[in-house]
Structures are given as structure tokens and as C-alpha cells.
Design a protein around this motif. Structure first.
Motif, PDB file in Angstrom:
ATOM      1  N   ARG A  94       0.840  -1.287  -0.048  1.00  0.00           N
ATOM      2  CA  ARG A  94      -0.083   0.051   0.115  1.00  0.00           C
ATOM      3  C   ARG A  94       0.896   1.394  -0.017  1.00  0.00           C
ATOM      4  O   ARG A  94       2.030   1.165   0.405  1.00  0.00           O
ATOM      5  N   PHE A  95       0.207   2.254  -0.278  1.00  0.00           N
ATOM      6  CA  PHE A  95       1.087   3.633  -0.543  1.00  0.00           C
ATOM      7  C   PHE A  95       0.251   4.807   0.283  1.00  0.00           C
ATOM      8  O   PHE A  95      -0.913   4.897   0.361  1.00  0.00           O
ATOM      9  N   VAL A  96       1.048   5.436   0.998  1.00  0.00           N
ATOM     10  CA  VAL A  96       0.488   6.456   2.143  1.00  0.00           C
ATOM     11  C   VAL A  96       1.308   7.702   1.728  1.00  0.00           C
ATOM     12  O   VAL A  96       2.620   7.749   1.737  1.00  0.00           O
ATOM     13  N   ARG A  97       0.538   8.833   1.216  1.00  0.00           N
ATOM     14  CA  ARG A  97       1.268   9.926   0.778  1.00  0.00           C
ATOM     15  C   ARG A  97       1.301  10.874   2.029  1.00  0.00           C
ATOM     16  O   ARG A  97       0.333  11.295   2.644  1.00  0.00           O
ATOM     17  N   GLY A  98       2.604  11.416   2.549  1.00  0.00           N
ATOM     18  CA  GLY A  98       2.638  12.277   3.556  1.00  0.00           C
ATOM     19  C   GLY A  98       3.997  12.539   4.125  1.00  0.00           C
ATOM     20  O   GLY A  98       4.757  11.436   3.623  1.00  0.00           O
ATOM     21  N   TRP A  99       4.204  13.536   4.803  1.00  0.00           N
ATOM     22  CA  TRP A  99       5.553  13.854   5.298  1.00  0.00           C
ATOM     23  C   TRP A  99       5.775  13.206   6.690  1.00  0.00           C
ATOM     24  O   TRP A  99       4.825  13.145   7.444  1.00  0.00           O
ATOM     25  N   VAL A 100       6.508  12.658   6.850  1.00  0.00           N
ATOM     26  CA  VAL A 100       7.000  11.800   8.057  1.00  0.00           C
ATOM     27  C   VAL A 100       7.592  13.062   9.101  1.00  0.00           C
ATOM     28  O   VAL A 100       8.749  13.592   8.828  1.00  0.00           O
ATOM     29  N   THR A 101       6.937  13.032  10.281  1.00  0.00           N
ATOM     30  CA  THR A 101       7.308  14.334  11.160  1.00  0.00           C
ATOM     31  C   THR A 101       7.750  13.956  12.364  1.00  0.00           C
ATOM     32  O   THR A 101       8.266  14.569  13.178  1.00  0.00           O
ATOM     33  N   ALA A 102       7.514  12.287  12.688  1.00  0.00           N
ATOM     34  CA  ALA A 102       8.130  11.787  14.008  1.00  0.00           C
ATOM     35  C   ALA A 102       8.135  10.325  13.996  1.00  0.00           C
ATOM     36  O   ALA A 102       7.161   9.605  13.412  1.00  0.00           O
ATOM     37  N   VAL A 103       9.211   9.871  14.539  1.00  0.00           N
ATOM     38  CA  VAL A 103       9.048   8.285  14.863  1.00  0.00           C
ATOM     39  C   VAL A 103       9.290   8.042  16.167  1.00  0.00           C
ATOM     40  O   VAL A 103      10.183   8.620  16.857  1.00  0.00           O
ATOM     41  N   ASP A 104       8.437   7.159  16.706  1.00  0.00           N
ATOM     42  CA  ASP A 104       8.533   6.727  17.881  1.00  0.00           C
ATOM     43  C   ASP A 104       9.009   5.280  18.029  1.00  0.00           C
ATOM     44  O   ASP A 104       8.200   4.365  17.898  1.00  0.00           O
ATOM     45  N   ALA A 105      10.266   5.232  18.254  1.00  0.00           N
ATOM     46  CA  ALA A 105      10.914   3.863  18.288  1.00  0.00           C
ATOM     47  C   ALA A 105      10.347   2.871  19.202  1.00  0.00           C
ATOM     48  O   ALA A 105      10.255   1.598  19.118  1.00  0.00           O
ATOM     49  N   ASP A 106      10.088   3.645  20.504  1.00  0.00           N
ATOM     50  CA  ASP A 106       9.637   2.749  21.636  1.00  0.00           C
ATOM     51  C   ASP A 106       7.986   2.220  21.548  1.00  0.00           C
ATOM     52  O   ASP A 106       7.897   0.961  21.573  1.00  0.00           O
ATOM     53  N   ALA A 107       7.267   2.949  21.081  1.00  0.00           N
ATOM     54  CA  ALA A 107       5.873   2.785  20.691  1.00  0.00           C
ATOM     55  C   ALA A 107       5.666   2.177  19.383  1.00  0.00           C
ATOM     56  O   ALA A 107       4.743   1.647  19.200  1.00  0.00           O
ATOM     57  N   ARG A 108       6.645   2.037  18.732  1.00  0.00           N
ATOM     58  CA  ARG A 108       6.553   1.537  17.130  1.00  0.00           C
ATOM     59  C   ARG A 108       5.650   2.186  16.383  1.00  0.00           C
ATOM     60  O   ARG A 108       4.745   1.568  15.848  1.00  0.00           O
ATOM     61  N   THR A 109       5.683   3.511  16.423  1.00  0.00           N
ATOM     62  CA  THR A 109       4.743   4.594  15.468  1.00  0.00           C
ATOM     63  C   THR A 109       5.409   5.341  14.935  1.00  0.00           C
ATOM     64  O   THR A 109       6.608   5.831  15.024  1.00  0.00           O
ATOM     65  N   VAL A 110       4.828   5.908  13.647  1.00  0.00           N
ATOM     66  CA  VAL A 110       5.335   6.888  12.843  1.00  0.00           C
ATOM     67  C   VAL A 110       4.403   7.924  12.818  1.00  0.00           C
ATOM     68  O   VAL A 110       3.228   7.751  12.299  1.00  0.00           O
ATOM     69  N   ARG A 111       4.539   9.146  12.966  1.00  0.00           N
ATOM     70  CA  ARG A 111       3.541  10.257  12.624  1.00  0.00           C
ATOM     71  C   ARG A 111       3.661  10.811  11.424  1.00  0.00           C
ATOM     72  O   ARG A 111       5.024  11.221  10.801  1.00  0.00           O
ATOM     73  N   ILE A 112       2.431  11.095  10.464  1.00  0.00           N
ATOM     74  CA  ILE A 112       2.667  11.681   9.070  1.00  0.00           C
ATOM     75  C   ILE A 112       1.862  12.795   9.134  1.00  0.00           C
ATOM     76  O   ILE A 112       0.821  12.987   9.772  1.00  0.00           O
ATOM     77  N   ASP A 113       2.371  13.750   8.816  1.00  0.00           N
ATOM     78  CA  ASP A 113       1.972  15.314   8.538  1.00  0.00           C
ATOM     79  C   ASP A 113       1.193  15.719   9.780  1.00  0.00           C
ATOM     80  O   ASP A 113       0.303  16.572  10.010  1.00  0.00           O
ATOM     81  N   ASP A 114       2.050  15.457  10.951  1.00  0.00           N
ATOM     82  CA  ASP A 114       1.366  15.820  12.306  1.00  0.00           C
ATOM     83  C   ASP A 114       0.183  15.369  12.812  1.00  0.00           C
ATOM     84  O   ASP A 114      -0.098  15.667  14.005  1.00  0.00           O
TER      85      ASP A 114
END
Length: 423
Positions: A94-114
Motif C-alpha cells: 500500500r502507499f501513503v502520501r505524507g511527510w514523516v514528522t516523527a518516529v517513536d521507536a519505543d511505541a513503534r509508531t510513525v507520525r505523518i503530517d503531524d
């Protein structure tokens, strides 16, 4: 092409949130450069259709940037528009268009466009590198870069206003274009600008002679070609400041400049360090032999974003090395999902192709450690070779969709990489 294709909107919604089905393994690939695209296509082709594995590629644009050709965009040449969602069709990725604004390596999450959060079980970090705008005072305010198509197009517009619209054009205007950095990007850019805008004075500045890593014959040909194009080369200089209408050199000298292209030095995104991943002094993710983060083994780092050590040292960012790192990360993830241990990554360089306008080039063949061999190509033969190299990634991705194993063939480097585990 619309800014947000329907297929992209649908897949955005499908990829949101923590979950998917119970037991689904989420693989998130950040960045659709040469390395990230290789990882996403490989993963999609190999596991993307499985119900228990979800592969998602995140990128700021839905078109693929041919970084090898941005010096052409900067001189007003039109390139093909390559759709990332279209390439992924049929792979299950799958493809998601957006700017990566943060990575939380402990929670294993990525924030896109805030405002969006994507969860992962395995992350492929491939956000790449850009020109180092902090390398000297005034670069960010007054210099152009080749960080992306928009930046290259802005330079193309400036050059067209300075010196006419194309090669051989007569123009009453003119000016001086200073290209800072005598590496491959600087050389190719200076040559392209001089060829397309012969009414402009092009000056190439750098600490080293252009072609310093080549054999004497190859380097001499390269410098002679720059001379034939009218490029003025000044080596052994350091630019310490970019001003409106000039560049300042160490020692106090100022050179007039109607446009400045900055190609000297690169930097990576600070997101990896901010996420708590172990990084080197340049912010690149430190990896083990399988390209996993040494601090977070569920994270693979590829391409320019990674500090990948081989027997000859840390790899430098190129397309020829970036694509294999993406493929290797994908293959390693597949092996892990099958309960197998990933294998060490090994890579050896094999060439340095440099374009000198549209009909001339130098191709320096190299040993696996990137030192030059005696063999090199020049002229039109080299130009055809360079064009084949520049055009190769996109059809290679297409072949990998049908035959994933075809992407896993590259020079391993022999004795140069046999003891290449990171240390």
C-alpha cells in the motif's frame, strides 16, 4: 496527475490506525528513494498478498524522484513522471502520501503530517539525505539545491531568466553561475548548465580537483571536457559564505554570482536521532551486518540514511549501493518472518559514471572498495552507458514485481567485504 490520486486516498484510509486484523505483521517503509522503493517492491512482491502481512510505503510525493537526473531538471529538461502507486499495483503493498514528522521507536509508531499515526512491527527507514544547508553561512537563504524536483525547477527558472531558454539560444542577458562542490553532482550540474546555457559563465568551486578519485587519464579527460564546455574550475578553495550576488571564500576573497548551486556535503533527517535510534556523528542509523539498527533490531536502515560498514569502510550514498540495501532489508525481513536468521549484507562498488552534458561522459570502473581500476570509458560510448545506468532503476523495479529474485543480484565485493561486519 492530481495531487492526491483516488487510489492513494483509499490506501491512506486502509493503512491508518493500530491494527488491521489480529496477528497481522505490519511492515512500514519510510521513503521512496532508490533504496526505499527497492525494499517496498521486494516486500510487496514477496509477501504483500499474504493476509497476515501488511506492507505500507510512505513518501511525501506520489511520483518517484530520479535523483540521478535532477541536474537535467535544473536546466529545464522534461523528465518522465513516474507514479509510485502505479508501480506498486499488483504487489499487495500500500502507499501513503505524507511527510514523516516523527518516529517513536519505543511505541513503534510513525507520525505523518503531524495528524496521522501509523503503527509498525518492522520498520524500514530510508529517508535519505539532502544538501547540507548549514555547511556555510547564507546557503539556506541564497543558494539553490538539487534536493528535489521543486528545488531543481526553481534553479531552471532562474537560469532561463539569466541566460535564455536552452542550448545554443541567443540571449542579451547573461551572468555567472557558481556551482559549489567538485564531487559528481557538482561536475554533472556544471557541465549540464554550461551546455544548455552557453551564454552564462559557469564556475565550479571545490576543495579537490574534479575527478580526484579517478585514474589520471580519466580525470584529465573529465577536466578537458569541462574546459571545452567553458566551465571555469577552481580547486583548493573553500566557500564559507553565500551572499546575495556573491560567494565568500576562506581568506576573504569574494566571487560574483548571479546564481549559486550548492552541492557540497549532505545531511540526513534528524528524525532517527530524535527517535532514540543509535546514530553516527552525521545522524545516520548504525546498523548490524543484516542492516538492522544496533539499538532497535526491528528497524532496518537503508540507503543514505544508514551507516553501513563493509570491510573497506562505511558505504557512501549512491544509487548503485542504495538499491541493494533496500533489497537486502526486504529479503532479511522475509527470512525473519519465516523464522530464519537474516544474512550479512555485502556489497562492492563497480563503477563511477559521470555525465558531461548529453553526449559526453566518463565512466570510471572501480574495485569493490571504490578505488579506480585502469579501465574507463569516455565520449559517446560513456554517455550511452551513463544513460543506461540512469534509466535502469524504474524497469528494474518492474522486473522485481514479477521476479523478485532478479533484484537480489549485485557484486558482493569478494575479499573486500568478506570481513565486513559492522564494528
Amino acid at each position: 496527475m492530481s495531487a492526491q490520486p483516488k487510489s492513494t486516498r483509499h490506501e491512506d484510509a486502509d493503512a491508518e490506525g493500530a491494527g488491521g486484523g489480529a496477528g497481522t505483521h505490519h511492515v512500514l517503509v519510510l521513503g521512496a528513494g532508490y533504496a526505499g522503493m527497492s525494499a517496498a517492491v521486494q516486500l510487496g512482491a514477496r509477501v504483500g498478498r499474504r493476509r497476515n502481512v501488511r506492507v505500507t510505503l510512505v513518501n511525501a510525493q506520489d511520483t518517484f524522484t530520479e535523483r540521478l537526473r535532477l541536474h537535467m531538471t535544473a536546466t529545464g529538461q522534461q523528465l518522465a513522471e513516474l507514479s509510485i502507486p502505479e508501480l506498486l499495483e499488483g504487489t499487495g503493498a500500500r502507499f501513503v502520501r505524507g511527510w514523516v514528522t516523527a518516529v517513536d521507536a519505543d511505541a513503534r509508531t510513525v507520525r505523518i503530517d503531524d495528524d496521522r499515526v501509523l503503527h509498525y512491527d518492522t520498520l524500514v527507514y530510508g529517508l535519505g539525505s539532502v544538501a547540507d544547508l548549514g555547511a556555510a553561512a547564507g546557503v539556506e537563504e541564497h543558494a539553490y539545491t538539487l534536493n528535489g524536483p521543486e528545488d531543481a525547477a526553481a534553479l531552471a527558472d532562474r537560469l532561463a531568466r539569466l541566460g535564455g531558454s536552452g542550448s545554443g539560444s541567443d540571449s542579451d542577458s547573461g551572468g555567472t553561475v557558481v556551482v559549489v562542490g567538485s564531487g559528481l553532482t557538482g561536475i554533472e550540474s556544471a557541465a549540464e548548465i554550461a551546455e544548455r546555457h552557453p551564454g552564462l559563465d559557469v564556475v565550479l568551486l571545490g576543495r579537490r580537483e574534479p575527478g580526484a578519485t579517478m585514474t589520471p587519464k580519466a580525470a584529465a579527460y573529465l577536466r578537458a571536457a569541462l574546459g571545452r564546455l567553458g566551465v571555469t574550475v577552481r580547486s583548493g578553495v573553500e566557500v564559507v559564505e553565500v551572499l546575495p550576488g556573491a560567494v565568500g571564500l576562506a581568506g576573504g576573497e569574494r566571487l560574483p554570482a548571479d546564481a549559486v548551486l550548492w552541492t557540497s556535503g549532505t545531511r540526513v533527517s534528524p528524525l532517527a536521532a530524535a527517535a532514540g535510534l543509535a546514530v553516527d556523528e552525521r545522524g545516520r542509523v548504525l546498523t548490524d551486518a543484516a542492516l538492522r539498527s544496533v539499538s532497535h533490531p526491528e528497524v532496518y536502515a537503508v540507503g543514505d540514511a544508514a551507516a553501513i560498514r563493509q570491510g573497506y569502510g562505511v558505504m557512501h550514498g549512491t544509487c548503485q549501493g542504495g538499491m541493494p540495501t533496500g533489497v537486502h532489508a526486504a529479503v532479511s525481513i522475509v527470512r525473519t518472518l519465516k523464522g530464519k536468521a537474516p544474512r550479512p549484507f555485502r556489497f562492492g562498488y563497480y563503477h563511477t559514471p559521470v555525465s558531461l552534458g548529453r553526449s559526453d561522459a566518463v565512466v570510471q570502473f572501480t574495485r569493490p572498495d571504490d578505488s579506480p581500476r585502469r579501465l574507463h570509458l569516455t565520449g559517446r560510448t560513456a554517455a550511452r552507458y551513463k544513460e543506461a545506468v540512469s534509466a535502469a532503476p524504474w524497469p528494474t523495479y518492474g522486473r522485481m514485481k514479477k521476479m523478485p529474485a532478479s533484484g537480489a543480484v549485485w557484486p558482493r565485493g569478494g575479499r573486500f567485504t568478506r570481513n565486513g561486519a559492522p564494528r
